[in-house]
Design an enzyme around this catalytic site. Structure first.
Site, PDB file in Angstrom:
ATOM      1  N   LYS A  24     -25.830 -47.851 -25.643  1.00 44.64           N
ATOM      2  CA  LYS A  24     -25.726 -50.044 -25.993  1.00 44.64           C
ATOM      3  C   LYS A  24     -25.076 -50.542 -24.920  1.00 44.64           C
ATOM      4  CE  LYS A  24     -23.605 -51.888 -29.155  1.00 44.64           C
ATOM      5  NZ  LYS A  24     -22.953 -53.421 -28.579  1.00 44.64           N
ATOM      6  N   ASN A  25     -23.560 -50.301 -25.179  1.00 43.97           N
ATOM      7  CA  ASN A  25     -22.941 -51.150 -24.055  1.00 43.97           C
ATOM      8  C   ASN A  25     -23.526 -50.833 -22.233  1.00 43.97           C
ATOM      9  OD1 ASN A  25     -21.847 -52.623 -26.462  1.00 43.97           O
ATOM     10  ND2 ASN A  25     -20.056 -50.914 -26.369  1.00 43.97           N
ATOM     11  N   ARG A  94     -24.048 -61.541 -27.719  1.00 43.12           N
ATOM     12  CA  ARG A  94     -23.453 -61.746 -26.327  1.00 43.12           C
ATOM     13  C   ARG A  94     -23.753 -61.297 -25.452  1.00 43.12           C
ATOM     14  NH1 ARG A  94     -17.757 -63.450 -26.014  1.00 43.12           N
ATOM     15  NH2 ARG A  94     -16.627 -62.157 -24.016  1.00 43.12           N
ATOM     16  N   CYS A 118     -21.481 -60.861 -32.436  1.00 47.24           N
ATOM     17  CA  CYS A 118     -20.909 -60.736 -33.733  1.00 47.24           C
ATOM     18  C   CYS A 118     -19.638 -61.271 -33.598  1.00 47.24           C
ATOM     19  CB  CYS A 118     -19.845 -58.968 -33.273  1.00 47.24           C
ATOM     20  SG  CYS A 118     -21.617 -57.267 -33.189  1.00 47.24           S
ATOM     21  N   ARG A 123     -14.120 -65.129 -28.919  1.00 50.47           N
ATOM     22  CA  ARG A 123     -14.834 -64.606 -27.970  1.00 50.47           C
ATOM     23  C   ARG A 123     -15.122 -65.310 -26.408  1.00 50.47           C
ATOM     24  NH1 ARG A 123     -18.103 -59.893 -29.979  1.00 50.47           N
ATOM     25  NH2 ARG A 123     -17.824 -58.317 -27.367  1.00 50.47           N
ATOM     26  N   PRO A 124     -14.099 -65.657 -26.232  1.00 53.63           N
ATOM     27  CA  PRO A 124     -14.107 -66.588 -24.748  1.00 53.63           C
ATOM     28  C   PRO A 124     -14.780 -65.737 -23.381  1.00 53.63           C
ATOM     29  CG  PRO A 124     -11.637 -66.524 -24.453  1.00 53.63           C
ATOM     30  CD  PRO A 124     -12.730 -65.710 -25.904  1.00 53.63           C
ATOM     31  N   ILE A 125     -15.506 -66.761 -22.969  1.00 56.13           N
ATOM     32  CA  ILE A 125     -15.798 -66.337 -21.586  1.00 56.13           C
ATOM     33  C   ILE A 125     -14.708 -67.129 -20.211  1.00 56.13           C
ATOM     34  CG2 ILE A 125     -18.096 -64.897 -22.592  1.00 56.13           C
ATOM     35  CD1 ILE A 125     -19.739 -67.983 -21.459  1.00 56.13           C
ATOM     36  N   ASP A 126     -13.731 -66.914 -20.593  1.00 60.93           N
ATOM     37  CA  ASP A 126     -13.272 -67.930 -19.362  1.00 60.93           C
ATOM     38  C   ASP A 126     -13.519 -66.781 -17.685  1.00 60.93           C
ATOM     39  OD1 ASP A 126     -11.477 -66.370 -21.542  1.00 60.93           O
ATOM     40  OD2 ASP A 126     -10.108 -67.287 -20.193  1.00 60.93           O
ATOM     41  N   ASP A 306     -13.472 -50.634 -30.578  1.00 55.84           N
ATOM     42  CA  ASP A 306     -14.757 -49.610 -31.728  1.00 55.84           C
ATOM     43  C   ASP A 306     -15.167 -49.063 -33.103  1.00 55.84           C
ATOM     44  OD1 ASP A 306     -17.160 -50.967 -28.720  1.00 55.84           O
ATOM     45  OD2 ASP A 306     -16.149 -52.309 -29.681  1.00 55.84           O
ATOM     46  N   ILE A 328      -6.568 -55.648 -29.039  1.00 58.27           N
ATOM     47  CA  ILE A 328      -7.765 -55.845 -28.390  1.00 58.27           C
ATOM     48  C   ILE A 328      -8.878 -57.182 -29.046  1.00 58.27           C
ATOM     49  CG2 ILE A 328     -10.209 -55.700 -27.198  1.00 58.27           C
ATOM     50  CD1 ILE A 328      -8.139 -53.612 -25.915  1.00 58.27           C
ATOM     51  N   ARG A 398     -28.641 -53.189 -34.882  1.00 60.32           N
ATOM     52  CA  ARG A 398     -28.095 -53.626 -33.404  1.00 60.32           C
ATOM     53  C   ARG A 398     -27.158 -52.599 -32.289  1.00 60.32           C
ATOM     54  NH1 ARG A 398     -24.273 -57.662 -32.636  1.00 60.32           N
ATOM     55  NH2 ARG A 398     -24.849 -57.488 -30.448  1.00 60.32           N
TER      56      ARG A 398
HETATM   57  C1  EPZ Z   1     -17.281 -55.043 -24.471  1.00 61.86           C
HETATM   58  O1  EPZ Z   1     -16.796 -56.389 -25.253  1.00 61.86           O
HETATM   59  C2  EPZ Z   1     -18.193 -54.525 -25.884  1.00 61.86           C
HETATM   60  N1  EPZ Z   1     -19.065 -55.236 -25.379  1.00 61.86           N
HETATM   61  C3  EPZ Z   1     -17.280 -54.803 -27.033  1.00 61.86           C
HETATM   62  O2  EPZ Z   1     -18.337 -53.711 -28.117  1.00 61.86           O
HETATM   63  C4  EPZ Z   1     -16.127 -54.243 -27.068  1.00 61.86           C
HETATM   64  O3  EPZ Z   1     -15.390 -54.121 -27.947  1.00 61.86           O
HETATM   65  C5  EPZ Z   1     -15.088 -54.332 -25.944  1.00 61.86           C
HETATM   66  O4  EPZ Z   1     -16.148 -54.064 -24.380  1.00 61.86           O
HETATM   67  C6  EPZ Z   1     -13.942 -54.497 -25.728  1.00 61.86           C
HETATM   68  O5  EPZ Z   1     -13.515 -52.449 -25.027  1.00 61.86           O
HETATM   69  C7  EPZ Z   1     -20.278 -54.646 -24.512  1.00 61.86           C
HETATM   70  O6  EPZ Z   1     -19.748 -54.013 -23.557  1.00 61.86           O
HETATM   71  C8  EPZ Z   1     -21.788 -55.632 -24.920  1.00 61.86           C
HETATM   72  P1  EPZ Z   1     -14.002 -58.085 -23.617  1.00 61.86           P
HETATM   73  P2  EPZ Z   1     -16.571 -57.291 -23.668  1.00 61.86           P
HETATM   74  O7  EPZ Z   1     -14.324 -59.457 -22.453  1.00 61.86           O
HETATM   75  O8  EPZ Z   1     -17.184 -56.958 -22.490  1.00 61.86           O
HETATM   76  C9  EPZ Z   1     -10.670 -61.446 -24.205  1.00 61.86           C
HETATM   77  C10 EPZ Z   1     -19.532 -52.868 -29.878  1.00 61.86           C
HETATM   78  O9  EPZ Z   1     -19.120 -53.134 -30.954  1.00 61.86           O
HETATM   79  N2  EPZ Z   1     -11.965 -62.347 -23.438  1.00 61.86           N
HETATM   80  O10 EPZ Z   1     -13.210 -56.321 -22.765  1.00 61.86           O
HETATM   81  O11 EPZ Z   1     -17.094 -59.440 -24.866  1.00 61.86           O
HETATM   82  C11 EPZ Z   1     -11.977 -61.394 -25.642  1.00 61.86           C
HETATM   83  O12 EPZ Z   1     -11.600 -62.351 -26.908  1.00 61.86           O
HETATM   84  C12 EPZ Z   1     -18.871 -54.334 -29.117  1.00 61.86           C
HETATM   85  O13 EPZ Z   1     -20.077 -52.527 -28.768  1.00 61.86           O
HETATM   86  C13 EPZ Z   1     -11.193 -62.690 -23.118  1.00 61.86           C
HETATM   87  O14 EPZ Z   1      -9.883 -63.953 -23.052  1.00 61.86           O
HETATM   88  O15 EPZ Z   1     -14.771 -57.827 -24.645  1.00 61.86           O
HETATM   89  C14 EPZ Z   1     -11.084 -60.038 -26.560  1.00 61.86           C
HETATM   90  O16 EPZ Z   1      -9.955 -59.860 -26.873  1.00 61.86           O
HETATM   91  C15 EPZ Z   1     -18.082 -54.742 -30.244  1.00 61.86           C
HETATM   92  N3  EPZ Z   1     -11.198 -63.711 -21.960  1.00 61.86           N
HETATM   93  C16 EPZ Z   1     -11.308 -59.380 -25.301  1.00 61.86           C
HETATM   94  O17 EPZ Z   1     -10.500 -59.649 -23.938  1.00 61.86           O
HETATM   95  C17 EPZ Z   1     -13.757 -63.660 -21.170  1.00 61.86           C
HETATM   96  O18 EPZ Z   1     -13.777 -64.078 -20.829  1.00 61.86           O
HETATM   97  C18 EPZ Z   1     -11.539 -58.188 -24.705  1.00 61.86           C
HETATM   98  O19 EPZ Z   1     -12.608 -58.563 -24.836  1.00 61.86           O
HETATM   99  C19 EPZ Z   1     -13.453 -62.216 -22.125  1.00 61.86           C
HETATM  100  C20 EPZ Z   1     -12.998 -61.046 -22.764  1.00 61.86           C
END
Ligand code: EPZ
Length: 415
Positions: A24-25, A94, A118, A123-126, A306, A328, A398
Protein backbone atom coordinates in the site's frame (compact mmCIF):
# COMPACT_ATOMS: atom_id res chain seq x y z
CA UNK A 1 -24.22 0.68 8.50
CA UNK A 2 -23.65 -2.96 9.26
CA UNK A 3 -21.74 -3.44 5.97
CA UNK A 4 -19.11 -1.26 7.62
CA UNK A 5 -18.48 -3.85 10.31
CA UNK A 6 -16.40 -6.99 10.39
CA UNK A 7 -17.85 -9.76 12.60
CA UNK A 8 -15.47 -12.46 13.88
CA UNK A 9 -16.35 -15.59 15.85
CA UNK A 10 -13.08 -16.22 17.68
CA UNK A 11 -11.24 -19.22 19.09
CA UNK A 12 -10.62 -20.99 15.75
CA UNK A 13 -7.08 -22.21 14.99
CA UNK A 14 -5.72 -20.93 11.65
CA UNK A 15 -4.14 -23.21 9.04
CA UNK A 16 -3.10 -22.87 5.41
CA UNK A 17 -1.37 -20.25 3.28
CA UNK A 18 -1.95 -16.56 2.59
CA UNK A 19 -0.33 -14.66 -0.32
CA UNK A 20 0.67 -11.08 0.50
CA UNK A 21 -0.37 -8.32 -1.93
CA UNK A 22 1.55 -5.32 -3.29
CA UNK A 23 2.64 -2.65 -0.82
CA UNK A 24 0.00 0.00 0.00
CA UNK A 25 2.67 2.51 1.03
CA UNK A 26 4.55 2.01 -2.23
CA UNK A 27 1.35 2.07 -4.32
CA UNK A 28 0.16 5.40 -2.90
CA UNK A 29 3.42 6.98 -4.07
CA UNK A 30 3.75 5.14 -7.41
CA UNK A 31 0.28 6.17 -8.64
CA UNK A 32 0.78 9.97 -8.21
CA UNK A 33 4.32 9.59 -9.64
CA UNK A 34 2.83 8.54 -13.01
CA UNK A 35 1.89 12.18 -13.70
CA UNK A 36 5.63 12.73 -14.26
CA UNK A 37 5.50 10.36 -17.26
CA UNK A 38 4.82 11.37 -20.88
CA UNK A 39 3.80 7.83 -21.78
CA UNK A 40 1.82 4.83 -20.52
CA UNK A 41 2.82 3.30 -17.17
CA UNK A 42 1.72 -0.24 -16.25
CA UNK A 43 1.92 -1.15 -12.57
CA UNK A 44 1.59 -4.80 -11.48
CA UNK A 45 0.48 -6.44 -8.22
CA UNK A 46 -1.61 -3.42 -7.23
CA UNK A 47 -3.49 -4.22 -4.01
CA UNK A 48 -7.31 -4.05 -4.06
CA UNK A 49 -7.64 -1.35 -1.40
CA UNK A 50 -9.78 1.77 -1.22
CA UNK A 51 -6.73 4.08 -1.22
CA UNK A 52 -6.07 2.96 -4.81
CA UNK A 53 -9.64 3.87 -5.79
CA UNK A 54 -9.26 7.36 -4.27
CA UNK A 55 -5.95 7.99 -6.06
CA UNK A 56 -7.35 6.69 -9.37
CA UNK A 57 -10.22 9.16 -9.02
CA UNK A 58 -7.70 11.98 -8.59
CA UNK A 59 -5.75 10.85 -11.66
CA UNK A 60 -9.00 10.97 -13.67
CA UNK A 61 -9.61 14.48 -12.35
CA UNK A 62 -6.32 15.32 -14.13
CA UNK A 63 -7.64 13.67 -17.32
CA UNK A 64 -5.23 10.74 -16.89
CA UNK A 65 -6.78 7.48 -18.16
CA UNK A 66 -6.80 4.65 -15.59
CA UNK A 67 -7.65 1.08 -16.61
CA UNK A 68 -7.87 -1.53 -13.86
CA UNK A 69 -7.13 -5.10 -14.93
CA UNK A 70 -6.95 -8.31 -12.85
CA UNK A 71 -3.90 -7.47 -10.75
CA UNK A 72 -2.43 -4.56 -12.67
CA UNK A 73 -3.35 -0.99 -13.55
CA UNK A 74 -2.62 0.78 -16.86
CA UNK A 75 -2.14 4.53 -16.48
CA UNK A 76 -2.11 6.77 -19.59
CA UNK A 77 -1.03 10.35 -18.81
CA UNK A 78 -0.71 11.48 -22.46
CA UNK A 79 -3.76 13.80 -22.25
CA UNK A 80 -3.05 15.05 -18.72
CA UNK A 81 -4.33 18.50 -17.60
CA UNK A 82 -2.87 20.15 -14.48
CA UNK A 83 -6.14 21.34 -12.92
CA UNK A 84 -6.82 22.18 -9.27
CA UNK A 85 -7.23 19.02 -7.21
CA UNK A 86 -10.24 19.63 -4.98
CA UNK A 87 -12.23 16.44 -5.43
CA UNK A 88 -13.39 15.07 -2.06
CA UNK A 89 -11.19 12.02 -2.74
CA UNK A 90 -8.22 14.23 -1.74
CA UNK A 91 -9.41 14.13 1.87
CA UNK A 92 -9.70 10.31 1.83
CA UNK A 93 -5.98 9.80 2.38
CA UNK A 94 -2.95 11.78 3.55
CA UNK A 95 -0.88 10.43 0.66
CA UNK A 96 -2.84 12.66 -1.75
CA UNK A 97 -0.06 15.10 -0.93
CA UNK A 98 2.23 13.13 -3.27
CA UNK A 99 0.45 14.96 -6.10
CA UNK A 100 2.12 18.11 -4.74
CA UNK A 101 5.65 16.86 -5.48
CA UNK A 102 4.68 15.20 -8.76
CA UNK A 103 2.71 18.12 -10.26
CA UNK A 104 5.17 20.73 -8.95
CA UNK A 105 8.03 18.69 -10.43
CA UNK A 106 6.43 18.46 -13.84
CA UNK A 107 4.50 21.75 -14.19
CA UNK A 108 6.18 24.01 -11.57
CA UNK A 109 2.67 24.64 -10.30
CA UNK A 110 0.10 22.73 -8.22
CA UNK A 111 -3.11 23.69 -6.43
CA UNK A 112 -4.59 21.10 -4.05
CA UNK A 113 -6.93 20.95 -1.10
CA UNK A 114 -5.33 20.02 2.29
CA UNK A 115 -4.96 16.21 2.55
CA UNK A 116 -6.59 14.01 5.24
CA UNK A 117 -5.81 10.40 6.34
CA UNK A 118 -5.76 8.51 9.66
CA UNK A 119 -5.74 10.50 12.89
CA UNK A 120 -2.37 9.63 14.46
CA UNK A 121 -1.80 12.85 16.33
CA UNK A 122 -0.47 15.95 14.62
CA UNK A 123 0.90 15.00 11.19
CA UNK A 124 2.43 18.15 9.74
CA UNK A 125 3.98 18.40 6.27
CA UNK A 126 6.45 21.16 7.10
CA UNK A 127 9.43 19.09 5.90
CA UNK A 128 7.75 18.52 2.53
CA UNK A 129 7.07 22.24 2.06
CA UNK A 130 10.57 23.27 3.21
CA UNK A 131 11.96 20.88 0.62
CA UNK A 132 9.86 22.43 -2.16
CA UNK A 133 10.98 25.93 -1.07
CA UNK A 134 14.64 24.83 -1.09
CA UNK A 135 14.15 23.82 -4.74
CA UNK A 136 12.91 27.36 -5.49
CA UNK A 137 9.15 27.01 -5.08
CA UNK A 138 6.81 29.47 -3.35
CA UNK A 139 4.22 27.89 -1.03
CA UNK A 140 0.94 29.69 -0.34
CA UNK A 141 -1.95 28.38 1.74
CA UNK A 142 -5.35 30.00 1.47
CA UNK A 143 -8.91 28.93 2.19
CA UNK A 144 -7.95 25.27 2.61
CA UNK A 145 -5.86 25.14 -0.58
CA UNK A 146 -2.10 24.83 -1.05
CA UNK A 147 -0.83 26.78 -4.07
CA UNK A 148 2.79 25.92 -4.85
CA UNK A 149 4.57 27.58 -7.79
CA UNK A 150 8.13 28.02 -9.07
CA UNK A 151 9.70 30.12 -11.82
CA UNK A 152 12.41 27.49 -11.98
CA UNK A 153 13.27 24.40 -9.91
CA UNK A 154 16.97 24.25 -9.18
CA UNK A 155 18.87 21.27 -7.70
CA UNK A 156 20.10 21.94 -4.14
CA UNK A 157 21.18 20.31 -0.87
CA UNK A 158 18.25 19.42 1.43
CA UNK A 159 18.76 18.18 5.00
CA UNK A 160 15.66 16.59 6.60
CA UNK A 161 15.34 17.34 10.34
CA UNK A 162 13.53 14.00 10.61
CA UNK A 163 13.91 11.03 8.26
CA UNK A 164 10.35 11.55 7.01
CA UNK A 165 9.07 8.95 4.50
CA UNK A 166 6.57 11.35 2.92
CA UNK A 167 8.97 14.27 2.68
CA UNK A 168 11.69 12.08 1.13
CA UNK A 169 9.27 10.80 -1.54
CA UNK A 170 7.68 14.18 -2.26
CA UNK A 171 11.04 15.93 -2.67
CA UNK A 172 12.35 13.09 -4.84
CA UNK A 173 9.45 13.61 -7.28
CA UNK A 174 9.67 17.43 -7.22
CA UNK A 175 13.40 17.22 -8.07
CA UNK A 176 13.12 14.91 -11.12
CA UNK A 177 13.20 17.80 -13.63
CA UNK A 178 15.02 20.38 -11.48
CA UNK A 179 18.14 21.89 -13.02
CA UNK A 180 21.24 20.07 -11.75
CA UNK A 181 21.68 17.79 -8.74
CA UNK A 182 19.47 17.62 -5.65
CA UNK A 183 20.80 15.82 -2.58
CA UNK A 184 18.45 14.71 0.21
CA UNK A 185 20.39 14.13 3.43
CA UNK A 186 18.98 12.24 6.42
CA UNK A 187 16.55 10.69 3.92
CA UNK A 188 14.16 7.94 5.05
CA UNK A 189 15.35 4.43 4.05
CA UNK A 190 12.02 2.58 3.75
CA UNK A 191 11.78 -0.10 0.99
CA UNK A 192 8.86 1.82 -0.53
CA UNK A 193 11.27 4.66 -1.33
CA UNK A 194 13.55 2.22 -3.16
CA UNK A 195 10.52 0.91 -5.07
CA UNK A 196 9.54 4.41 -6.25
CA UNK A 197 13.14 5.23 -7.17
CA UNK A 198 13.42 2.08 -9.27
CA UNK A 199 10.17 2.88 -11.15
CA UNK A 200 11.24 6.50 -11.79
CA UNK A 201 14.66 5.32 -13.01
CA UNK A 202 12.92 2.91 -15.43
CA UNK A 203 11.05 6.00 -16.71
CA UNK A 204 14.43 7.72 -17.29
CA UNK A 205 15.08 9.52 -14.00
CA UNK A 206 18.60 9.73 -12.54
CA UNK A 207 18.10 8.82 -8.85
CA UNK A 208 20.86 7.23 -6.76
CA UNK A 209 21.11 6.15 -3.13
CA UNK A 210 17.45 5.30 -2.35
CA UNK A 211 17.45 3.05 0.73
CA UNK A 212 20.38 4.93 2.24
CA UNK A 213 20.23 8.21 4.18
CA UNK A 214 21.59 10.19 1.22
CA UNK A 215 19.69 10.29 -2.08
CA UNK A 216 20.80 12.24 -5.16
CA UNK A 217 18.49 13.21 -8.04
CA UNK A 218 20.04 14.59 -11.26
CA UNK A 219 17.38 16.56 -13.17
CA UNK A 220 16.37 15.27 -16.63
CA UNK A 221 14.14 16.80 -19.34
CA UNK A 222 11.32 14.29 -19.38
CA UNK A 223 10.28 10.79 -18.28
CA UNK A 224 8.85 8.02 -20.47
CA UNK A 225 6.46 5.21 -19.60
CA UNK A 226 7.44 1.89 -18.05
CA UNK A 227 6.29 -1.44 -16.63
CA UNK A 228 6.68 -1.84 -12.86
CA UNK A 229 5.90 -4.56 -10.31
CA UNK A 230 5.21 -3.34 -6.76
CA UNK A 231 7.15 -4.85 -3.84
CA UNK A 232 5.09 -6.96 -1.40
CA UNK A 233 3.46 -5.13 1.50
CA UNK A 234 5.74 -5.62 4.51
CA UNK A 235 3.10 -4.26 6.90
CA UNK A 236 0.34 -6.55 5.59
CA UNK A 237 2.88 -9.40 5.81
CA UNK A 238 3.85 -8.44 9.37
CA UNK A 239 0.18 -8.26 10.35
CA UNK A 240 -0.51 -11.81 9.11
CA UNK A 241 2.70 -13.14 10.72
CA UNK A 242 1.64 -11.64 14.08
CA UNK A 243 -1.88 -13.04 13.55
CA UNK A 244 -0.41 -16.49 12.88
CA UNK A 245 1.76 -16.23 16.00
CA UNK A 246 -1.47 -15.57 17.92
CA UNK A 247 -3.85 -18.11 16.37
CA UNK A 248 -2.12 -20.55 14.02
CA UNK A 249 -1.52 -24.23 14.16
CA UNK A 250 0.56 -23.86 10.99
CA UNK A 251 0.28 -20.90 8.58
CA UNK A 252 2.53 -19.99 5.62
CA UNK A 253 2.71 -16.32 4.67
CA UNK A 254 4.02 -16.17 1.07
CA UNK A 255 5.15 -13.54 -1.48
CA UNK A 256 7.14 -11.56 1.09
CA UNK A 257 10.68 -10.10 1.32
CA UNK A 258 11.88 -11.38 4.73
CA UNK A 259 14.66 -8.77 4.89
CA UNK A 260 11.95 -6.06 5.06
CA UNK A 261 10.63 -7.68 8.24
CA UNK A 262 13.88 -8.32 10.08
CA UNK A 263 13.10 -6.28 13.22
CA UNK A 264 9.67 -7.94 13.59
CA UNK A 265 10.99 -11.47 13.02
CA UNK A 266 13.76 -10.93 15.59
CA UNK A 267 11.21 -9.63 18.13
CA UNK A 268 8.84 -12.58 17.55
CA UNK A 269 11.80 -14.97 17.91
CA UNK A 270 12.61 -13.26 21.23
CA UNK A 271 8.98 -13.93 22.29
CA UNK A 272 9.44 -17.65 21.53
CA UNK A 273 7.39 -17.78 18.30
CA UNK A 274 8.43 -20.81 16.19
CA UNK A 275 9.00 -19.85 12.50
CA UNK A 276 10.64 -21.24 9.35
CA UNK A 277 11.96 -18.34 7.26
CA UNK A 278 12.19 -19.08 3.51
CA UNK A 279 13.38 -17.03 0.51
CA UNK A 280 9.99 -15.37 -0.02
CA UNK A 281 7.85 -16.77 2.79
CA UNK A 282 7.58 -17.39 6.53
CA UNK A 283 5.84 -20.40 8.06
CA UNK A 284 4.57 -19.84 11.61
CA UNK A 285 3.78 -22.69 14.05
CA UNK A 286 1.46 -22.09 17.01
CA UNK A 287 1.35 -23.73 20.39
CA UNK A 288 4.39 -22.11 22.04
CA UNK A 289 4.10 -20.18 25.30
CA UNK A 290 4.98 -16.58 24.45
CA UNK A 291 7.25 -14.37 26.54
CA UNK A 292 6.74 -10.63 27.08
CA UNK A 293 9.13 -8.16 25.36
CA UNK A 294 10.08 -4.48 25.14
CA UNK A 295 9.56 -2.75 21.77
CA UNK A 296 10.67 0.69 20.57
CA UNK A 297 9.55 1.89 17.12
CA UNK A 298 12.13 3.58 14.89
CA UNK A 299 12.47 4.68 11.26
CA UNK A 300 13.25 1.76 8.93
CA UNK A 301 15.00 -0.65 9.45
CA UNK A 302 13.93 -0.27 13.08
CA UNK A 303 10.66 -1.75 14.37
CA UNK A 304 7.84 -0.31 12.23
CA UNK A 305 5.37 1.96 14.01
CA UNK A 306 2.65 0.46 11.76
CA UNK A 307 3.19 -2.94 13.39
CA UNK A 308 3.15 -1.88 17.05
CA UNK A 309 -0.65 -1.81 17.07
CA UNK A 310 -1.13 -5.37 15.69
CA UNK A 311 1.68 -6.61 17.97
CA UNK A 312 -0.18 -5.23 21.00
CA UNK A 313 -2.97 -7.79 20.44
CA UNK A 314 -0.40 -10.61 20.48
CA UNK A 315 1.31 -9.23 23.61
CA UNK A 316 -1.96 -9.60 25.56
CA UNK A 317 -1.24 -13.36 25.35
CA UNK A 318 2.44 -13.14 26.34
CA UNK A 319 3.47 -14.13 29.87
CA UNK A 320 4.57 -11.10 31.89
CA UNK A 321 4.90 -7.37 31.39
CA UNK A 322 5.51 -5.95 27.89
CA UNK A 323 6.12 -2.34 26.92
CA UNK A 324 5.86 -0.57 23.56
CA UNK A 325 7.32 2.90 23.01
CA UNK A 326 6.29 4.60 19.76
CA UNK A 327 8.97 7.22 19.01
CA UNK A 328 7.35 8.07 15.65
CA UNK A 329 3.74 8.64 16.72
CA UNK A 330 3.59 9.10 20.54
CA UNK A 331 -0.24 9.23 20.35
CA UNK A 332 -0.74 6.05 18.33
CA UNK A 333 -2.48 4.15 21.15
CA UNK A 334 -6.23 4.45 20.50
CA UNK A 335 -6.35 0.66 19.94
CA UNK A 336 -5.45 0.04 23.61
CA UNK A 337 -8.81 1.26 24.90
CA UNK A 338 -10.64 -0.98 22.41
CA UNK A 339 -8.49 -3.98 23.40
CA UNK A 340 -9.19 -3.23 27.09
CA UNK A 341 -12.93 -3.51 26.35
CA UNK A 342 -12.18 -7.11 25.34
CA UNK A 343 -10.35 -7.80 28.60
CA UNK A 344 -6.76 -6.78 27.84
CA UNK A 345 -4.73 -5.30 30.72
CA UNK A 346 -3.01 -2.27 29.14
CA UNK A 347 -1.80 1.05 30.57
CA UNK A 348 -1.05 3.96 28.20
CA UNK A 349 1.02 7.06 28.92
CA UNK A 350 4.05 9.10 27.83
CA UNK A 351 4.11 7.73 24.29
CA UNK A 352 4.16 4.14 25.59
CA UNK A 353 1.82 1.24 26.30
CA UNK A 354 2.38 -1.38 29.03
CA UNK A 355 0.69 -4.75 28.53
CA UNK A 356 0.32 -7.39 31.27
CA UNK A 357 -0.45 -10.90 30.09
CA UNK A 358 -1.69 -13.42 29.48
CA UNK A 359 -5.33 -12.26 29.71
CA UNK A 360 -8.27 -14.08 28.12
CA UNK A 361 -10.12 -11.89 25.62
CA UNK A 362 -13.92 -11.80 25.34
CA UNK A 363 -15.63 -10.85 22.09
CA UNK A 364 -17.64 -7.61 22.14
CA UNK A 365 -18.33 -4.56 19.94
CA UNK A 366 -15.26 -2.41 19.31
CA UNK A 367 -14.38 0.43 16.93
CA UNK A 368 -11.50 0.74 14.49
CA UNK A 369 -10.13 4.27 14.97
CA UNK A 370 -7.48 3.93 12.24
CA UNK A 371 -6.10 1.36 9.83
CA UNK A 372 -3.63 -0.46 12.07
CA UNK A 373 -5.90 -0.17 15.14
CA UNK A 374 -8.41 -2.10 13.00
CA UNK A 375 -5.76 -4.72 12.28
CA UNK A 376 -5.06 -5.18 16.01
CA UNK A 377 -8.79 -5.64 16.66
CA UNK A 378 -9.02 -8.31 13.93
CA UNK A 379 -6.22 -10.26 15.66
CA UNK A 380 -7.89 -9.80 19.06
CA UNK A 381 -11.23 -10.94 17.59
CA UNK A 382 -9.62 -14.11 16.22
CA UNK A 383 -8.12 -14.76 19.68
CA UNK A 384 -11.23 -13.93 21.71
CA UNK A 385 -13.94 -16.25 23.01
CA UNK A 386 -17.27 -15.42 21.40
CA UNK A 387 -18.16 -12.86 18.76
CA UNK A 388 -16.39 -9.56 18.09
CA UNK A 389 -17.97 -6.84 15.97
CA UNK A 390 -15.47 -4.29 14.63
CA UNK A 391 -17.24 -1.07 13.63
CA UNK A 392 -15.89 1.50 11.12
CA UNK A 393 -14.20 -1.35 9.23
CA UNK A 394 -13.69 1.03 6.27
CA UNK A 395 -10.40 1.99 7.94
CA UNK A 396 -9.23 -1.61 7.53
CA UNK A 397 -10.24 -1.81 3.84
CA UNK A 398 -7.95 1.17 3.16
CA UNK A 399 -4.87 -0.99 3.60
CA UNK A 400 -5.73 -4.70 3.73
CA UNK A 401 -6.53 -6.23 0.35
CA UNK A 402 -9.46 -8.73 0.50
CA UNK A 403 -8.91 -9.27 4.21
CA UNK A 404 -12.13 -11.25 4.85
CA UNK A 405 -11.40 -13.68 1.98
CA UNK A 406 -7.82 -14.13 3.19
CA UNK A 407 -8.96 -14.78 6.78
CA UNK A 408 -11.62 -17.29 5.64
CA UNK A 409 -9.01 -19.11 3.54
CA UNK A 410 -7.06 -19.63 6.78
CA UNK A 411 -10.14 -21.06 8.54
CA UNK A 412 -11.33 -17.96 10.39
CA UNK A 413 -15.08 -17.49 10.95
CA UNK A 414 -15.55 -13.95 9.56
CA UNK A 415 -18.34 -11.99 7.89
C1 EPZ B 1 4.44 6.94 6.26
O1 EPZ B 1 3.72 8.07 6.73
C2 EPZ B 1 3.43 5.81 6.18
N1 EPZ B 1 2.37 6.18 5.23
C3 EPZ B 1 2.83 5.54 7.55
O2 EPZ B 1 1.97 4.41 7.42
C4 EPZ B 1 3.97 5.19 8.51
O3 EPZ B 1 3.42 5.02 9.80
C5 EPZ B 1 4.98 6.34 8.52
O4 EPZ B 1 5.47 6.55 7.18
C6 EPZ B 1 6.17 6.05 9.42
O5 EPZ B 1 6.80 4.86 9.02
C7 EPZ B 1 2.62 6.07 3.92
O6 EPZ B 1 3.70 5.66 3.50
C8 EPZ B 1 1.50 6.45 3.01
P1 EPZ B 1 6.66 10.37 8.12
P2 EPZ B 1 4.40 9.54 6.65
O7 EPZ B 1 6.63 11.52 7.20
O8 EPZ B 1 5.14 9.65 5.37
C9 EPZ B 1 6.61 13.77 11.43
C10 EPZ B 1 0.01 3.20 7.59
O9 EPZ B 1 -0.55 2.73 8.60
N2 EPZ B 1 6.66 14.68 10.28
O10 EPZ B 1 7.87 9.46 8.16
O11 EPZ B 1 3.37 10.53 6.98
C11 EPZ B 1 5.22 13.14 11.56
O12 EPZ B 1 4.38 13.99 12.33
C12 EPZ B 1 0.57 4.60 7.64
O13 EPZ B 1 0.19 2.59 6.51
C13 EPZ B 1 6.85 16.04 10.51
O14 EPZ B 1 6.98 16.48 11.64
O15 EPZ B 1 5.42 9.41 7.86
C14 EPZ B 1 5.50 11.85 12.28
O16 EPZ B 1 5.58 12.07 13.67
C15 EPZ B 1 0.24 5.28 8.95
N3 EPZ B 1 6.88 16.89 9.46
C16 EPZ B 1 6.88 11.44 11.77
O17 EPZ B 1 7.48 12.63 11.21
C17 EPZ B 1 6.75 16.45 8.15
O18 EPZ B 1 6.80 17.27 7.21
C18 EPZ B 1 6.78 10.35 10.71
O19 EPZ B 1 6.27 10.92 9.58
C19 EPZ B 1 6.56 15.07 7.95
C20 EPZ B 1 6.52 14.20 9.01
Amino acid sequence: MNNDSIIIRGGKKLNGEVRISGSKNATVALIPATVLATNVVTICDVPEISDVDALSTLLEELNVKVTRRQDHIVIDPTEIRNVTLDHEAVSKLRASYYFMGALLGRYKQVKIKMSGGCYLGPRPIDLHLKGFESLGAKVDYDDGYYMITAEELKGTNIYLDFASVGATINIMMAACFAKGRTTIENAAKEPEIIDLSSMLNKMGAQIRGAGTNEITIDGVDKLGGCFHEIIPDRIEAGTYIIMAAACAEKVKISNIIPQHLESLLLKLDEMGVRMDIGIDSVTVYGGNELQSVEVKTLPYPGFATDLQQPLTALLTQAVGFSRIKDTIYPERFKHCHELSLMGADIEVGGGSSSITGPTPLEGCTVTATDLRCGASLVIAGLLANGTTTIKDAYHIYRGYDNIKEKLRSLGADVE
